[in-house]
Design a protein around this motif. Sequence first.
Motif, PDB file in Angstrom:
ATOM      1  N   PHE A 339       0.776  -1.140  -0.008  1.00  0.00           N
ATOM      2  CA  PHE A 339      -0.065  -0.091   0.022  1.00  0.00           C
ATOM      3  C   PHE A 339       0.947   1.119  -0.179  1.00  0.00           C
ATOM      4  O   PHE A 339       0.351   2.270  -0.545  1.00  0.00           O
ATOM      5  CB  PHE A 339      -1.104   0.148   1.079  1.00  0.00           C
ATOM      6  N   GLU A 342       1.017   2.189  -3.487  1.00  0.00           N
ATOM      7  CA  GLU A 342      -0.129   2.781  -3.983  1.00  0.00           C
ATOM      8  C   GLU A 342      -0.257   4.367  -3.644  1.00  0.00           C
ATOM      9  O   GLU A 342      -0.989   5.107  -4.099  1.00  0.00           O
ATOM     10  CB  GLU A 342      -1.408   1.997  -3.279  1.00  0.00           C
ATOM     11  N   ARG A 345       2.245   7.200  -5.852  1.00  0.00           N
ATOM     12  CA  ARG A 345       2.004   6.570  -7.123  1.00  0.00           C
ATOM     13  C   ARG A 345       3.014   7.078  -8.209  1.00  0.00           C
ATOM     14  O   ARG A 345       3.131   8.310  -8.274  1.00  0.00           O
ATOM     15  CB  ARG A 345       0.623   6.767  -7.501  1.00  0.00           C
ATOM     16  N   VAL A 368      -1.430   9.723  -3.048  1.00  0.00           N
ATOM     17  CA  VAL A 368      -2.917   9.340  -3.237  1.00  0.00           C
ATOM     18  C   VAL A 368      -3.695   9.761  -1.933  1.00  0.00           C
ATOM     19  O   VAL A 368      -3.453   8.688  -1.075  1.00  0.00           O
ATOM     20  CB  VAL A 368      -2.957   8.129  -3.850  1.00  0.00           C
ATOM     21  N   VAL A 371      -5.396   6.564   0.008  1.00  0.00           N
ATOM     22  CA  VAL A 371      -4.508   5.755   0.482  1.00  0.00           C
ATOM     23  C   VAL A 371      -4.119   5.977   1.832  1.00  0.00           C
ATOM     24  O   VAL A 371      -4.081   5.420   2.981  1.00  0.00           O
ATOM     25  CB  VAL A 371      -3.326   5.125  -0.262  1.00  0.00           C
TER      26      VAL A 371
END
Length: 395
Positions: A339, A342, A345, A368, A371
Motif C-alpha cells: 500500500f 499505492e 504513485r 494518493v 490511501v
Amino acid sequence: MLTVDRTRPATSAGRIARVETLTLGTAWRDFSFVRIHTDEGLTGIGEITHPYRGRETCSLTHAMAERHLLGADPFDVEEIWLRMYQGDFLRGGDVGGVVLSGVDQALYDIMGRTLGVPAYRLMGGAVRQRVRVYANGWYTGERDPSSFAERARETVARGYTALKFDPFGAGLGTLDRAELRRSVEIVAAVRDAVGPDVDLFVEGHARFAMATADRLVRELAPFDLGWFEEPLPWTHIERYAELRATATMPIAGGEHFHNRYEYARLFAADAVDIVQPDLSMAGGPTEVRKIGAIADAHAMVVAPHNSNSPLCTTISVHSVAGMPNLLILETFDGALEPFVFEALRGVVPIEDGEVALPSTPGYGVELVDEVFEEHPPSHRFWNMFSPGWERRNRR
C-alpha cells in the motif's frame, strides 16, 4: 533578501499559495510529506519524515509556510532556502532540517513540472544512466546467524547486489564477550551466505566507545566489508580519524548532520571515507549537492542515507544523477508494504539492485490521498538500544 518579494514578476509557475502535509502509517515508521500548491495550479511534493517527531515536522512546516513560503516564487530555491534557514534565526536542528529539506525537494518538483523536464535536469543533469542501490531493513526477525543468513540470501535473490545490516543487537558503548562473538558470527554467516561478490555494509548506529570500536574493526576485517558505518558517537568526532588509521575497511557516516555548516566538523576532522547525507534531513537537493562537492574536494565519496519512503528514494536518484563522486544509495523500499507504493504513485522501480533515470516531469510522483486516509499514522516508537529492537518491537 529575507522577506518574500511579491513585487518582482513571478515565473510561469506562479507563486506559492497553499502548503499542506500528509502522514502515512506503516510497519516501519510513519512517513510524512509536504505538498506545495501554486496559484497557477501546479503542485510539488517533498518528504518531511522524522523517525519519531512527525507531529513536530508537520506543525513546523505549516508555520514555516506562513513565515517564508506563501507568496514566494518556487523558482527562487536559493533565496527560499536561506530565508527558511537564516530567517528563523535559531535554525531548527533536526526538525528544522527535515522541514527545510522537504520544502526544498518540493520546489524542484514544481520547477520540473513547470518546464516539462525531470527534476534531475535542474540539479546538474546526469553523469550516469542508472543509480545502484543497497537494501536495508531486510533483517527484521530473530538475531541469530542462521536467520540473518537466510534473509540475506532471500534479499540477494531479489536482485540486490549490496546489503546493510546492524548485527549488534542492543549493544551500547561496549559489548560483553558473548555479544561480541555473536555479532561477529552474524557477519560471518551473512558473508558466507551471499558469497564474495555481494557488498556488505555493517551499521554501528553511532554507539560504541573507542576501545570497542577499535576491537570491532579488527574482528570484522576478514569479511571484506564495503564500510563500517558510524562506529563511534558523533560527540567524539575527533576520534574518527584515529579509528580510520587502524581500520582495514572504509569508515562511513554523516546522516546526523543537517547542512554544510554542521558537516564542517566532519570534514575538518577528516572523519570518514564515505559521506552519508540524507536528502530529507541535510537540506534537500540544493544543500546535498554542495555537501557532495565539498566531499569531492576532500577525496571522499558519497553514499546518501535514506531510511525514508520510496519518495525519498526517487528524489535521491534525481539528486545524485549528476554527482560524480556517488558510490551507492540506500533504500528500504523492498521491506515496505504494497500500500505504500499505492499511496506514492509513480515512484521509481528498483530492478536488479539499480534504478534507471526517470523521464517524467518533476519527480513524476503523486500522493494518493485515499490511501493515506486508509493508513493513518501510528505515532509508535521502537528503541534500538533495547533488547529485541531488530524485531521492530514497538510501544
